[in-house]
Design an enzyme around this catalytic site. Structure first.
Site, PDB file in Angstrom:
ATOM      1  N   ASP A  59     -24.196  94.477  95.454  1.00  0.00           N
ATOM      2  CA  ASP A  59     -24.482  93.623  94.302  1.00  0.00           C
ATOM      3  C   ASP A  59     -25.870  92.999  94.462  1.00  0.00           C
ATOM      4  OD1 ASP A  59     -24.381  91.358  92.477  1.00  0.00           O
ATOM      5  OD2 ASP A  59     -22.205  91.661  92.465  1.00  0.00           O
ATOM      6  N   GLU A  83     -25.317  92.778  83.432  1.00  0.00           N
ATOM      7  CA  GLU A  83     -24.233  92.786  82.454  1.00  0.00           C
ATOM      8  C   GLU A  83     -24.927  92.869  81.104  1.00  0.00           C
ATOM      9  OE1 GLU A  83     -21.040  92.894  82.904  1.00  0.00           O
ATOM     10  OE2 GLU A  83     -21.071  92.658  85.076  1.00  0.00           O
ATOM     11  N   THR A 124     -34.783  93.292  77.403  1.00  0.00           N
ATOM     12  CA  THR A 124     -34.289  93.707  76.084  1.00  0.00           C
ATOM     13  C   THR A 124     -35.011  92.973  74.956  1.00  0.00           C
ATOM     14  OG1 THR A 124     -32.352  93.476  74.627  1.00  0.00           O
ATOM     15  CG2 THR A 124     -32.447  91.993  76.487  1.00  0.00           C
ATOM     16  N   ASP A 125     -35.075  93.617  73.806  1.00  0.00           N
ATOM     17  CA  ASP A 125     -35.666  92.941  72.638  1.00  0.00           C
ATOM     18  C   ASP A 125     -34.783  91.793  72.147  1.00  0.00           C
ATOM     19  OD1 ASP A 125     -33.571  94.373  71.441  1.00  0.00           O
ATOM     20  OD2 ASP A 125     -34.837  95.405  69.981  1.00  0.00           O
ATOM     21  N   GLU A 126     -33.553  91.700  72.665  1.00  0.00           N
ATOM     22  CA  GLU A 126     -32.650  90.648  72.189  1.00  0.00           C
ATOM     23  C   GLU A 126     -33.102  89.260  72.632  1.00  0.00           C
ATOM     24  OE1 GLU A 126     -28.488  91.584  72.225  1.00  0.00           O
ATOM     25  OE2 GLU A 126     -28.897  93.719  72.150  1.00  0.00           O
ATOM     26  N   TYR A 148     -25.420  86.666  76.491  1.00  0.00           N
ATOM     27  CA  TYR A 148     -26.101  87.833  77.076  1.00  0.00           C
ATOM     28  C   TYR A 148     -27.619  87.682  76.987  1.00  0.00           C
ATOM     29  CZ  TYR A 148     -28.453  92.323  77.032  1.00  0.00           C
ATOM     30  OH  TYR A 148     -29.361  93.333  77.249  1.00  0.00           O
ATOM     31  N   SER A 149     -28.130  87.466  75.771  1.00  0.00           N
ATOM     32  CA  SER A 149     -29.590  87.446  75.626  1.00  0.00           C
ATOM     33  C   SER A 149     -30.199  86.227  76.307  1.00  0.00           C
ATOM     34  CB  SER A 149     -29.999  87.557  74.157  1.00  0.00           C
ATOM     35  OG  SER A 149     -29.367  86.585  73.375  1.00  0.00           O
ATOM     36  N   LYS A 152     -30.537  87.245  79.911  1.00  0.00           N
ATOM     37  CA  LYS A 152     -31.674  88.140  80.102  1.00  0.00           C
ATOM     38  C   LYS A 152     -32.993  87.367  79.983  1.00  0.00           C
ATOM     39  CE  LYS A 152     -31.766  92.024  80.790  1.00  0.00           C
ATOM     40  NZ  LYS A 152     -31.756  92.728  82.109  1.00  0.00           N
ATOM     41  N   PRO A 203     -14.460  99.805  63.881  1.00  0.00           N
ATOM     42  CA  PRO A 203     -14.540  98.430  63.404  1.00  0.00           C
ATOM     43  C   PRO A 203     -15.984  97.994  63.100  1.00  0.00           C
ATOM     44  CG  PRO A 203     -14.269  98.464  65.805  1.00  0.00           C
ATOM     45  CD  PRO A 203     -14.406  99.887  65.358  1.00  0.00           C
ATOM     46  N   TYR A 205     -18.529  95.221  62.024  1.00  0.00           N
ATOM     47  CA  TYR A 205     -18.571  93.758  61.998  1.00  0.00           C
ATOM     48  C   TYR A 205     -19.236  93.256  60.716  1.00  0.00           C
ATOM     49  CZ  TYR A 205     -17.832  93.864  67.130  1.00  0.00           C
ATOM     50  OH  TYR A 205     -17.344  94.064  68.397  1.00  0.00           O
ATOM     51  N   ARG A 212     -30.732  97.295  63.706  1.00  0.00           N
ATOM     52  CA  ARG A 212     -31.148  97.527  65.084  1.00  0.00           C
ATOM     53  C   ARG A 212     -32.182  98.644  65.076  1.00  0.00           C
ATOM     54  NH1 ARG A 212     -28.837  93.414  65.192  1.00  0.00           N
ATOM     55  NH2 ARG A 212     -27.169  92.689  66.563  1.00  0.00           N
ATOM     56  N   HIS A 275     -23.918  86.402  65.312  1.00  0.00           N
ATOM     57  CA  HIS A 275     -24.461  87.769  65.256  1.00  0.00           C
ATOM     58  C   HIS A 275     -25.923  87.785  64.807  1.00  0.00           C
ATOM     59  CE1 HIS A 275     -23.208  92.152  64.049  1.00  0.00           C
ATOM     60  NE2 HIS A 275     -24.255  92.119  64.863  1.00  0.00           N
TER      61      HIS A 275
HETATM   62  P1  TYD Z   1     -23.999  96.875  70.272  1.00  0.00           P
HETATM   63  O1  TYD Z   1     -23.937  98.336  70.535  1.00  0.00           O
HETATM   64  O2  TYD Z   1     -22.953  95.999  70.869  1.00  0.00           O
HETATM   65  O3  TYD Z   1     -25.470  96.401  70.693  1.00  0.00           O
HETATM   66  P2  TYD Z   1     -26.190  94.942  70.471  1.00  0.00           P
HETATM   67  O4  TYD Z   1     -25.186  93.954  70.032  1.00  0.00           O
HETATM   68  O5  TYD Z   1     -26.700  94.662  71.837  1.00  0.00           O
HETATM   69  O6  TYD Z   1     -27.265  95.201  69.462  1.00  0.00           O
HETATM   70  O7  TYD Z   1     -23.963  96.622  68.704  1.00  0.00           O
HETATM   71  C1  TYD Z   1     -24.930  97.189  67.858  1.00  0.00           C
HETATM   72  C2  TYD Z   1     -24.644  96.669  66.466  1.00  0.00           C
HETATM   73  O8  TYD Z   1     -23.375  97.171  66.034  1.00  0.00           O
HETATM   74  C3  TYD Z   1     -24.524  95.143  66.402  1.00  0.00           C
HETATM   75  O9  TYD Z   1     -25.104  94.682  65.189  1.00  0.00           O
HETATM   76  C4  TYD Z   1     -23.037  94.907  66.417  1.00  0.00           C
HETATM   77  C5  TYD Z   1     -22.472  96.118  65.707  1.00  0.00           C
HETATM   78  N1  TYD Z   1     -21.125  96.517  66.148  1.00  0.00           N
HETATM   79  C6  TYD Z   1     -20.079  96.670  65.213  1.00  0.00           C
HETATM   80  O10 TYD Z   1     -20.274  96.470  63.988  1.00  0.00           O
HETATM   81  N2  TYD Z   1     -18.824  97.013  65.663  1.00  0.00           N
HETATM   82  C7  TYD Z   1     -18.576  97.224  66.989  1.00  0.00           C
HETATM   83  O11 TYD Z   1     -17.410  97.523  67.337  1.00  0.00           O
HETATM   84  C8  TYD Z   1     -19.640  97.097  67.936  1.00  0.00           C
HETATM   85  C9  TYD Z   1     -19.417  97.339  69.391  1.00  0.00           C
HETATM   86  C10 TYD Z   1     -20.903  96.757  67.460  1.00  0.00           C
END
Ligand code: TYD
Length: 334
Positions: A59, A83, A124-126, A148-149, A152, A203, A205, A212, A275
């Protein structure tokens, strides 16, 4: 030349090691990896027997493990160990603080004690947070909004502080959303592809209009190598794919690639807390070093879908045990 790569059994780290093994035959590679859930020895099956490759399980928060991995000495450290999943950071922030901040600190302390020519922090760009309009530059303020961000960003700030305070030879890359083979199936693209192959729903969101900027993992690995070899010490380099897409756009492409319909396979679920709506970075500084992404997005995505179809034996074992417990915890209430 000997490079220490941390987190080399993960998605981007393993792509970087495969690139080094193929294109830098003069470099010996030491891979220090804690083998957390997202690490997978199968990612490096192609080079496991390579005499220039050595694996150390450990680690980055453990100074003894870092000392063992450095051994007689290394010329560079490239830190991929982290992570990385935003949704997991919302459920359990502590692991993120430990690895992404304390782990970075442990590596920087090792750098302070020895003569190592270069340290590259993979970020990361985040860290720039939600970008309403325009593009983030390396000099833009850091406004992280998830555990997370924020972790980082904490790592990045440690790296830069060690440059100012101790004059250490550091570099930072900030990559955009990365896709391609060997990505653990919790992230958007591999989760959706493997669900669709299995005839399960995906799913989305919120309204799915979040944006992205997508970067192929092999382009990302080449960008990191370019900055490692040619970047100016103390500098930060954005590594962006230049492919801004909404999540719905990605979803439609994955549905088409897997022969599924939107009506039957998309589930609109509650949005992620806090988000970020949009990420966008300018990569002009990395372009000036001579790096450019080469893999055209539509082609790269098609090849990625094909890879998951052809490598069920890689991902199917991952979608069990720990993953199912996480999936349940993350998605059941949505
Ligand atoms: P993700 O791959 O988790 O990368 P990050 O959050 O680091 O950008 O998610 C990419 C995008 O997809 C983010 O806007 C969240 C969305 N997302 C969903 O809509 N459903 C999901 O199940 C996941 C994992 C992500």
């Amino acid at each position: 030349m000997r490079y220490l790569v941390t987190g080399g059994l993960g998605f981007i780290g393993s792509a970087f090691i495969r690139l080094l093994a193929a294109e830098r035959p003069e470099v010996e590679i030491v891979n220090l990896d804690a083998m957390t859930y997202a690490a997978n020895p199968a990612n490096l099956a192609s080079i496991a027997e390579n005499p220039r490759y050595r694996f150390v399980k450990g680690d980055i928060t453990d100074p003894a493990a870092v000392t063992t991995a450095i051994g007689e000495g290394v010329d560079a450290i490239v830190n991929f160990a982290a992570e990385t999943h935003v949704d997991r950071s919302i459920l359990d922030p502590e692991a993120f603080l430990r690895t992404d901040i304390l782990g970075t600190h442990t590596l920087l302390e090792a750098l302070r004690e020895r003569r190592i020519a270069r340290y590259l922090q993979v970020s990361t760009d985040e860290v720039y947070g939600d970008v309403e309009s325009g593009e983030s530059l390396e000099s833009s303020p850091l406004r992280p909004r998830s555990p997370y961000s924020a972790s980082k960003a904490g790592g990045d700030l440690q790296v830069l502080a060690y440059r100012t305070t101790y004059g250490l030879p550091v570099l930072i890359t900030r990559g955009s959303n990365t896709y391609g083979p060997y990505q653990y199936p919790e992230k958007l693209i591999p989760l959706f592809v493997t669900n669709l192959i299995d005839d399960q729903s995906v799913p989305v969101y919120g309204d799915g209009l979040q944006i992205r900027d997508w970067l192929h993992v092999e382009d990302h690995a080449r960008g990191i190598l370019c900055v490692l070899e040619r970047g100016e010490l103390g500098e930060v380099y954005n590594i962006g794919g230049g492919n801004p897409r909404t999540n719905l756009d990605i979803t439609h492409r994955l549905l088409a690639g897997c022969g599924r319909s939107f009506e039957s396979h998309v589930r609109h679920v509650a949005d992620r807390e806090g988000h970020d709506r949009r990420y966008a970075i300018s990569s002009a500084k990395a372009h000036a070093l001579g790096w450019r992404p080469e893999i055209e997005f539509e082609r790269g995505l098609e090849a990625t879908i094909a890879w998951y179809r052809e490598h069920e034996s890689w991902w199917r074992p991952l979608k069990s045990g720990e993953f199912l417990a996480y999936y349940q915890r993350q998605y059941a209430h949505r």
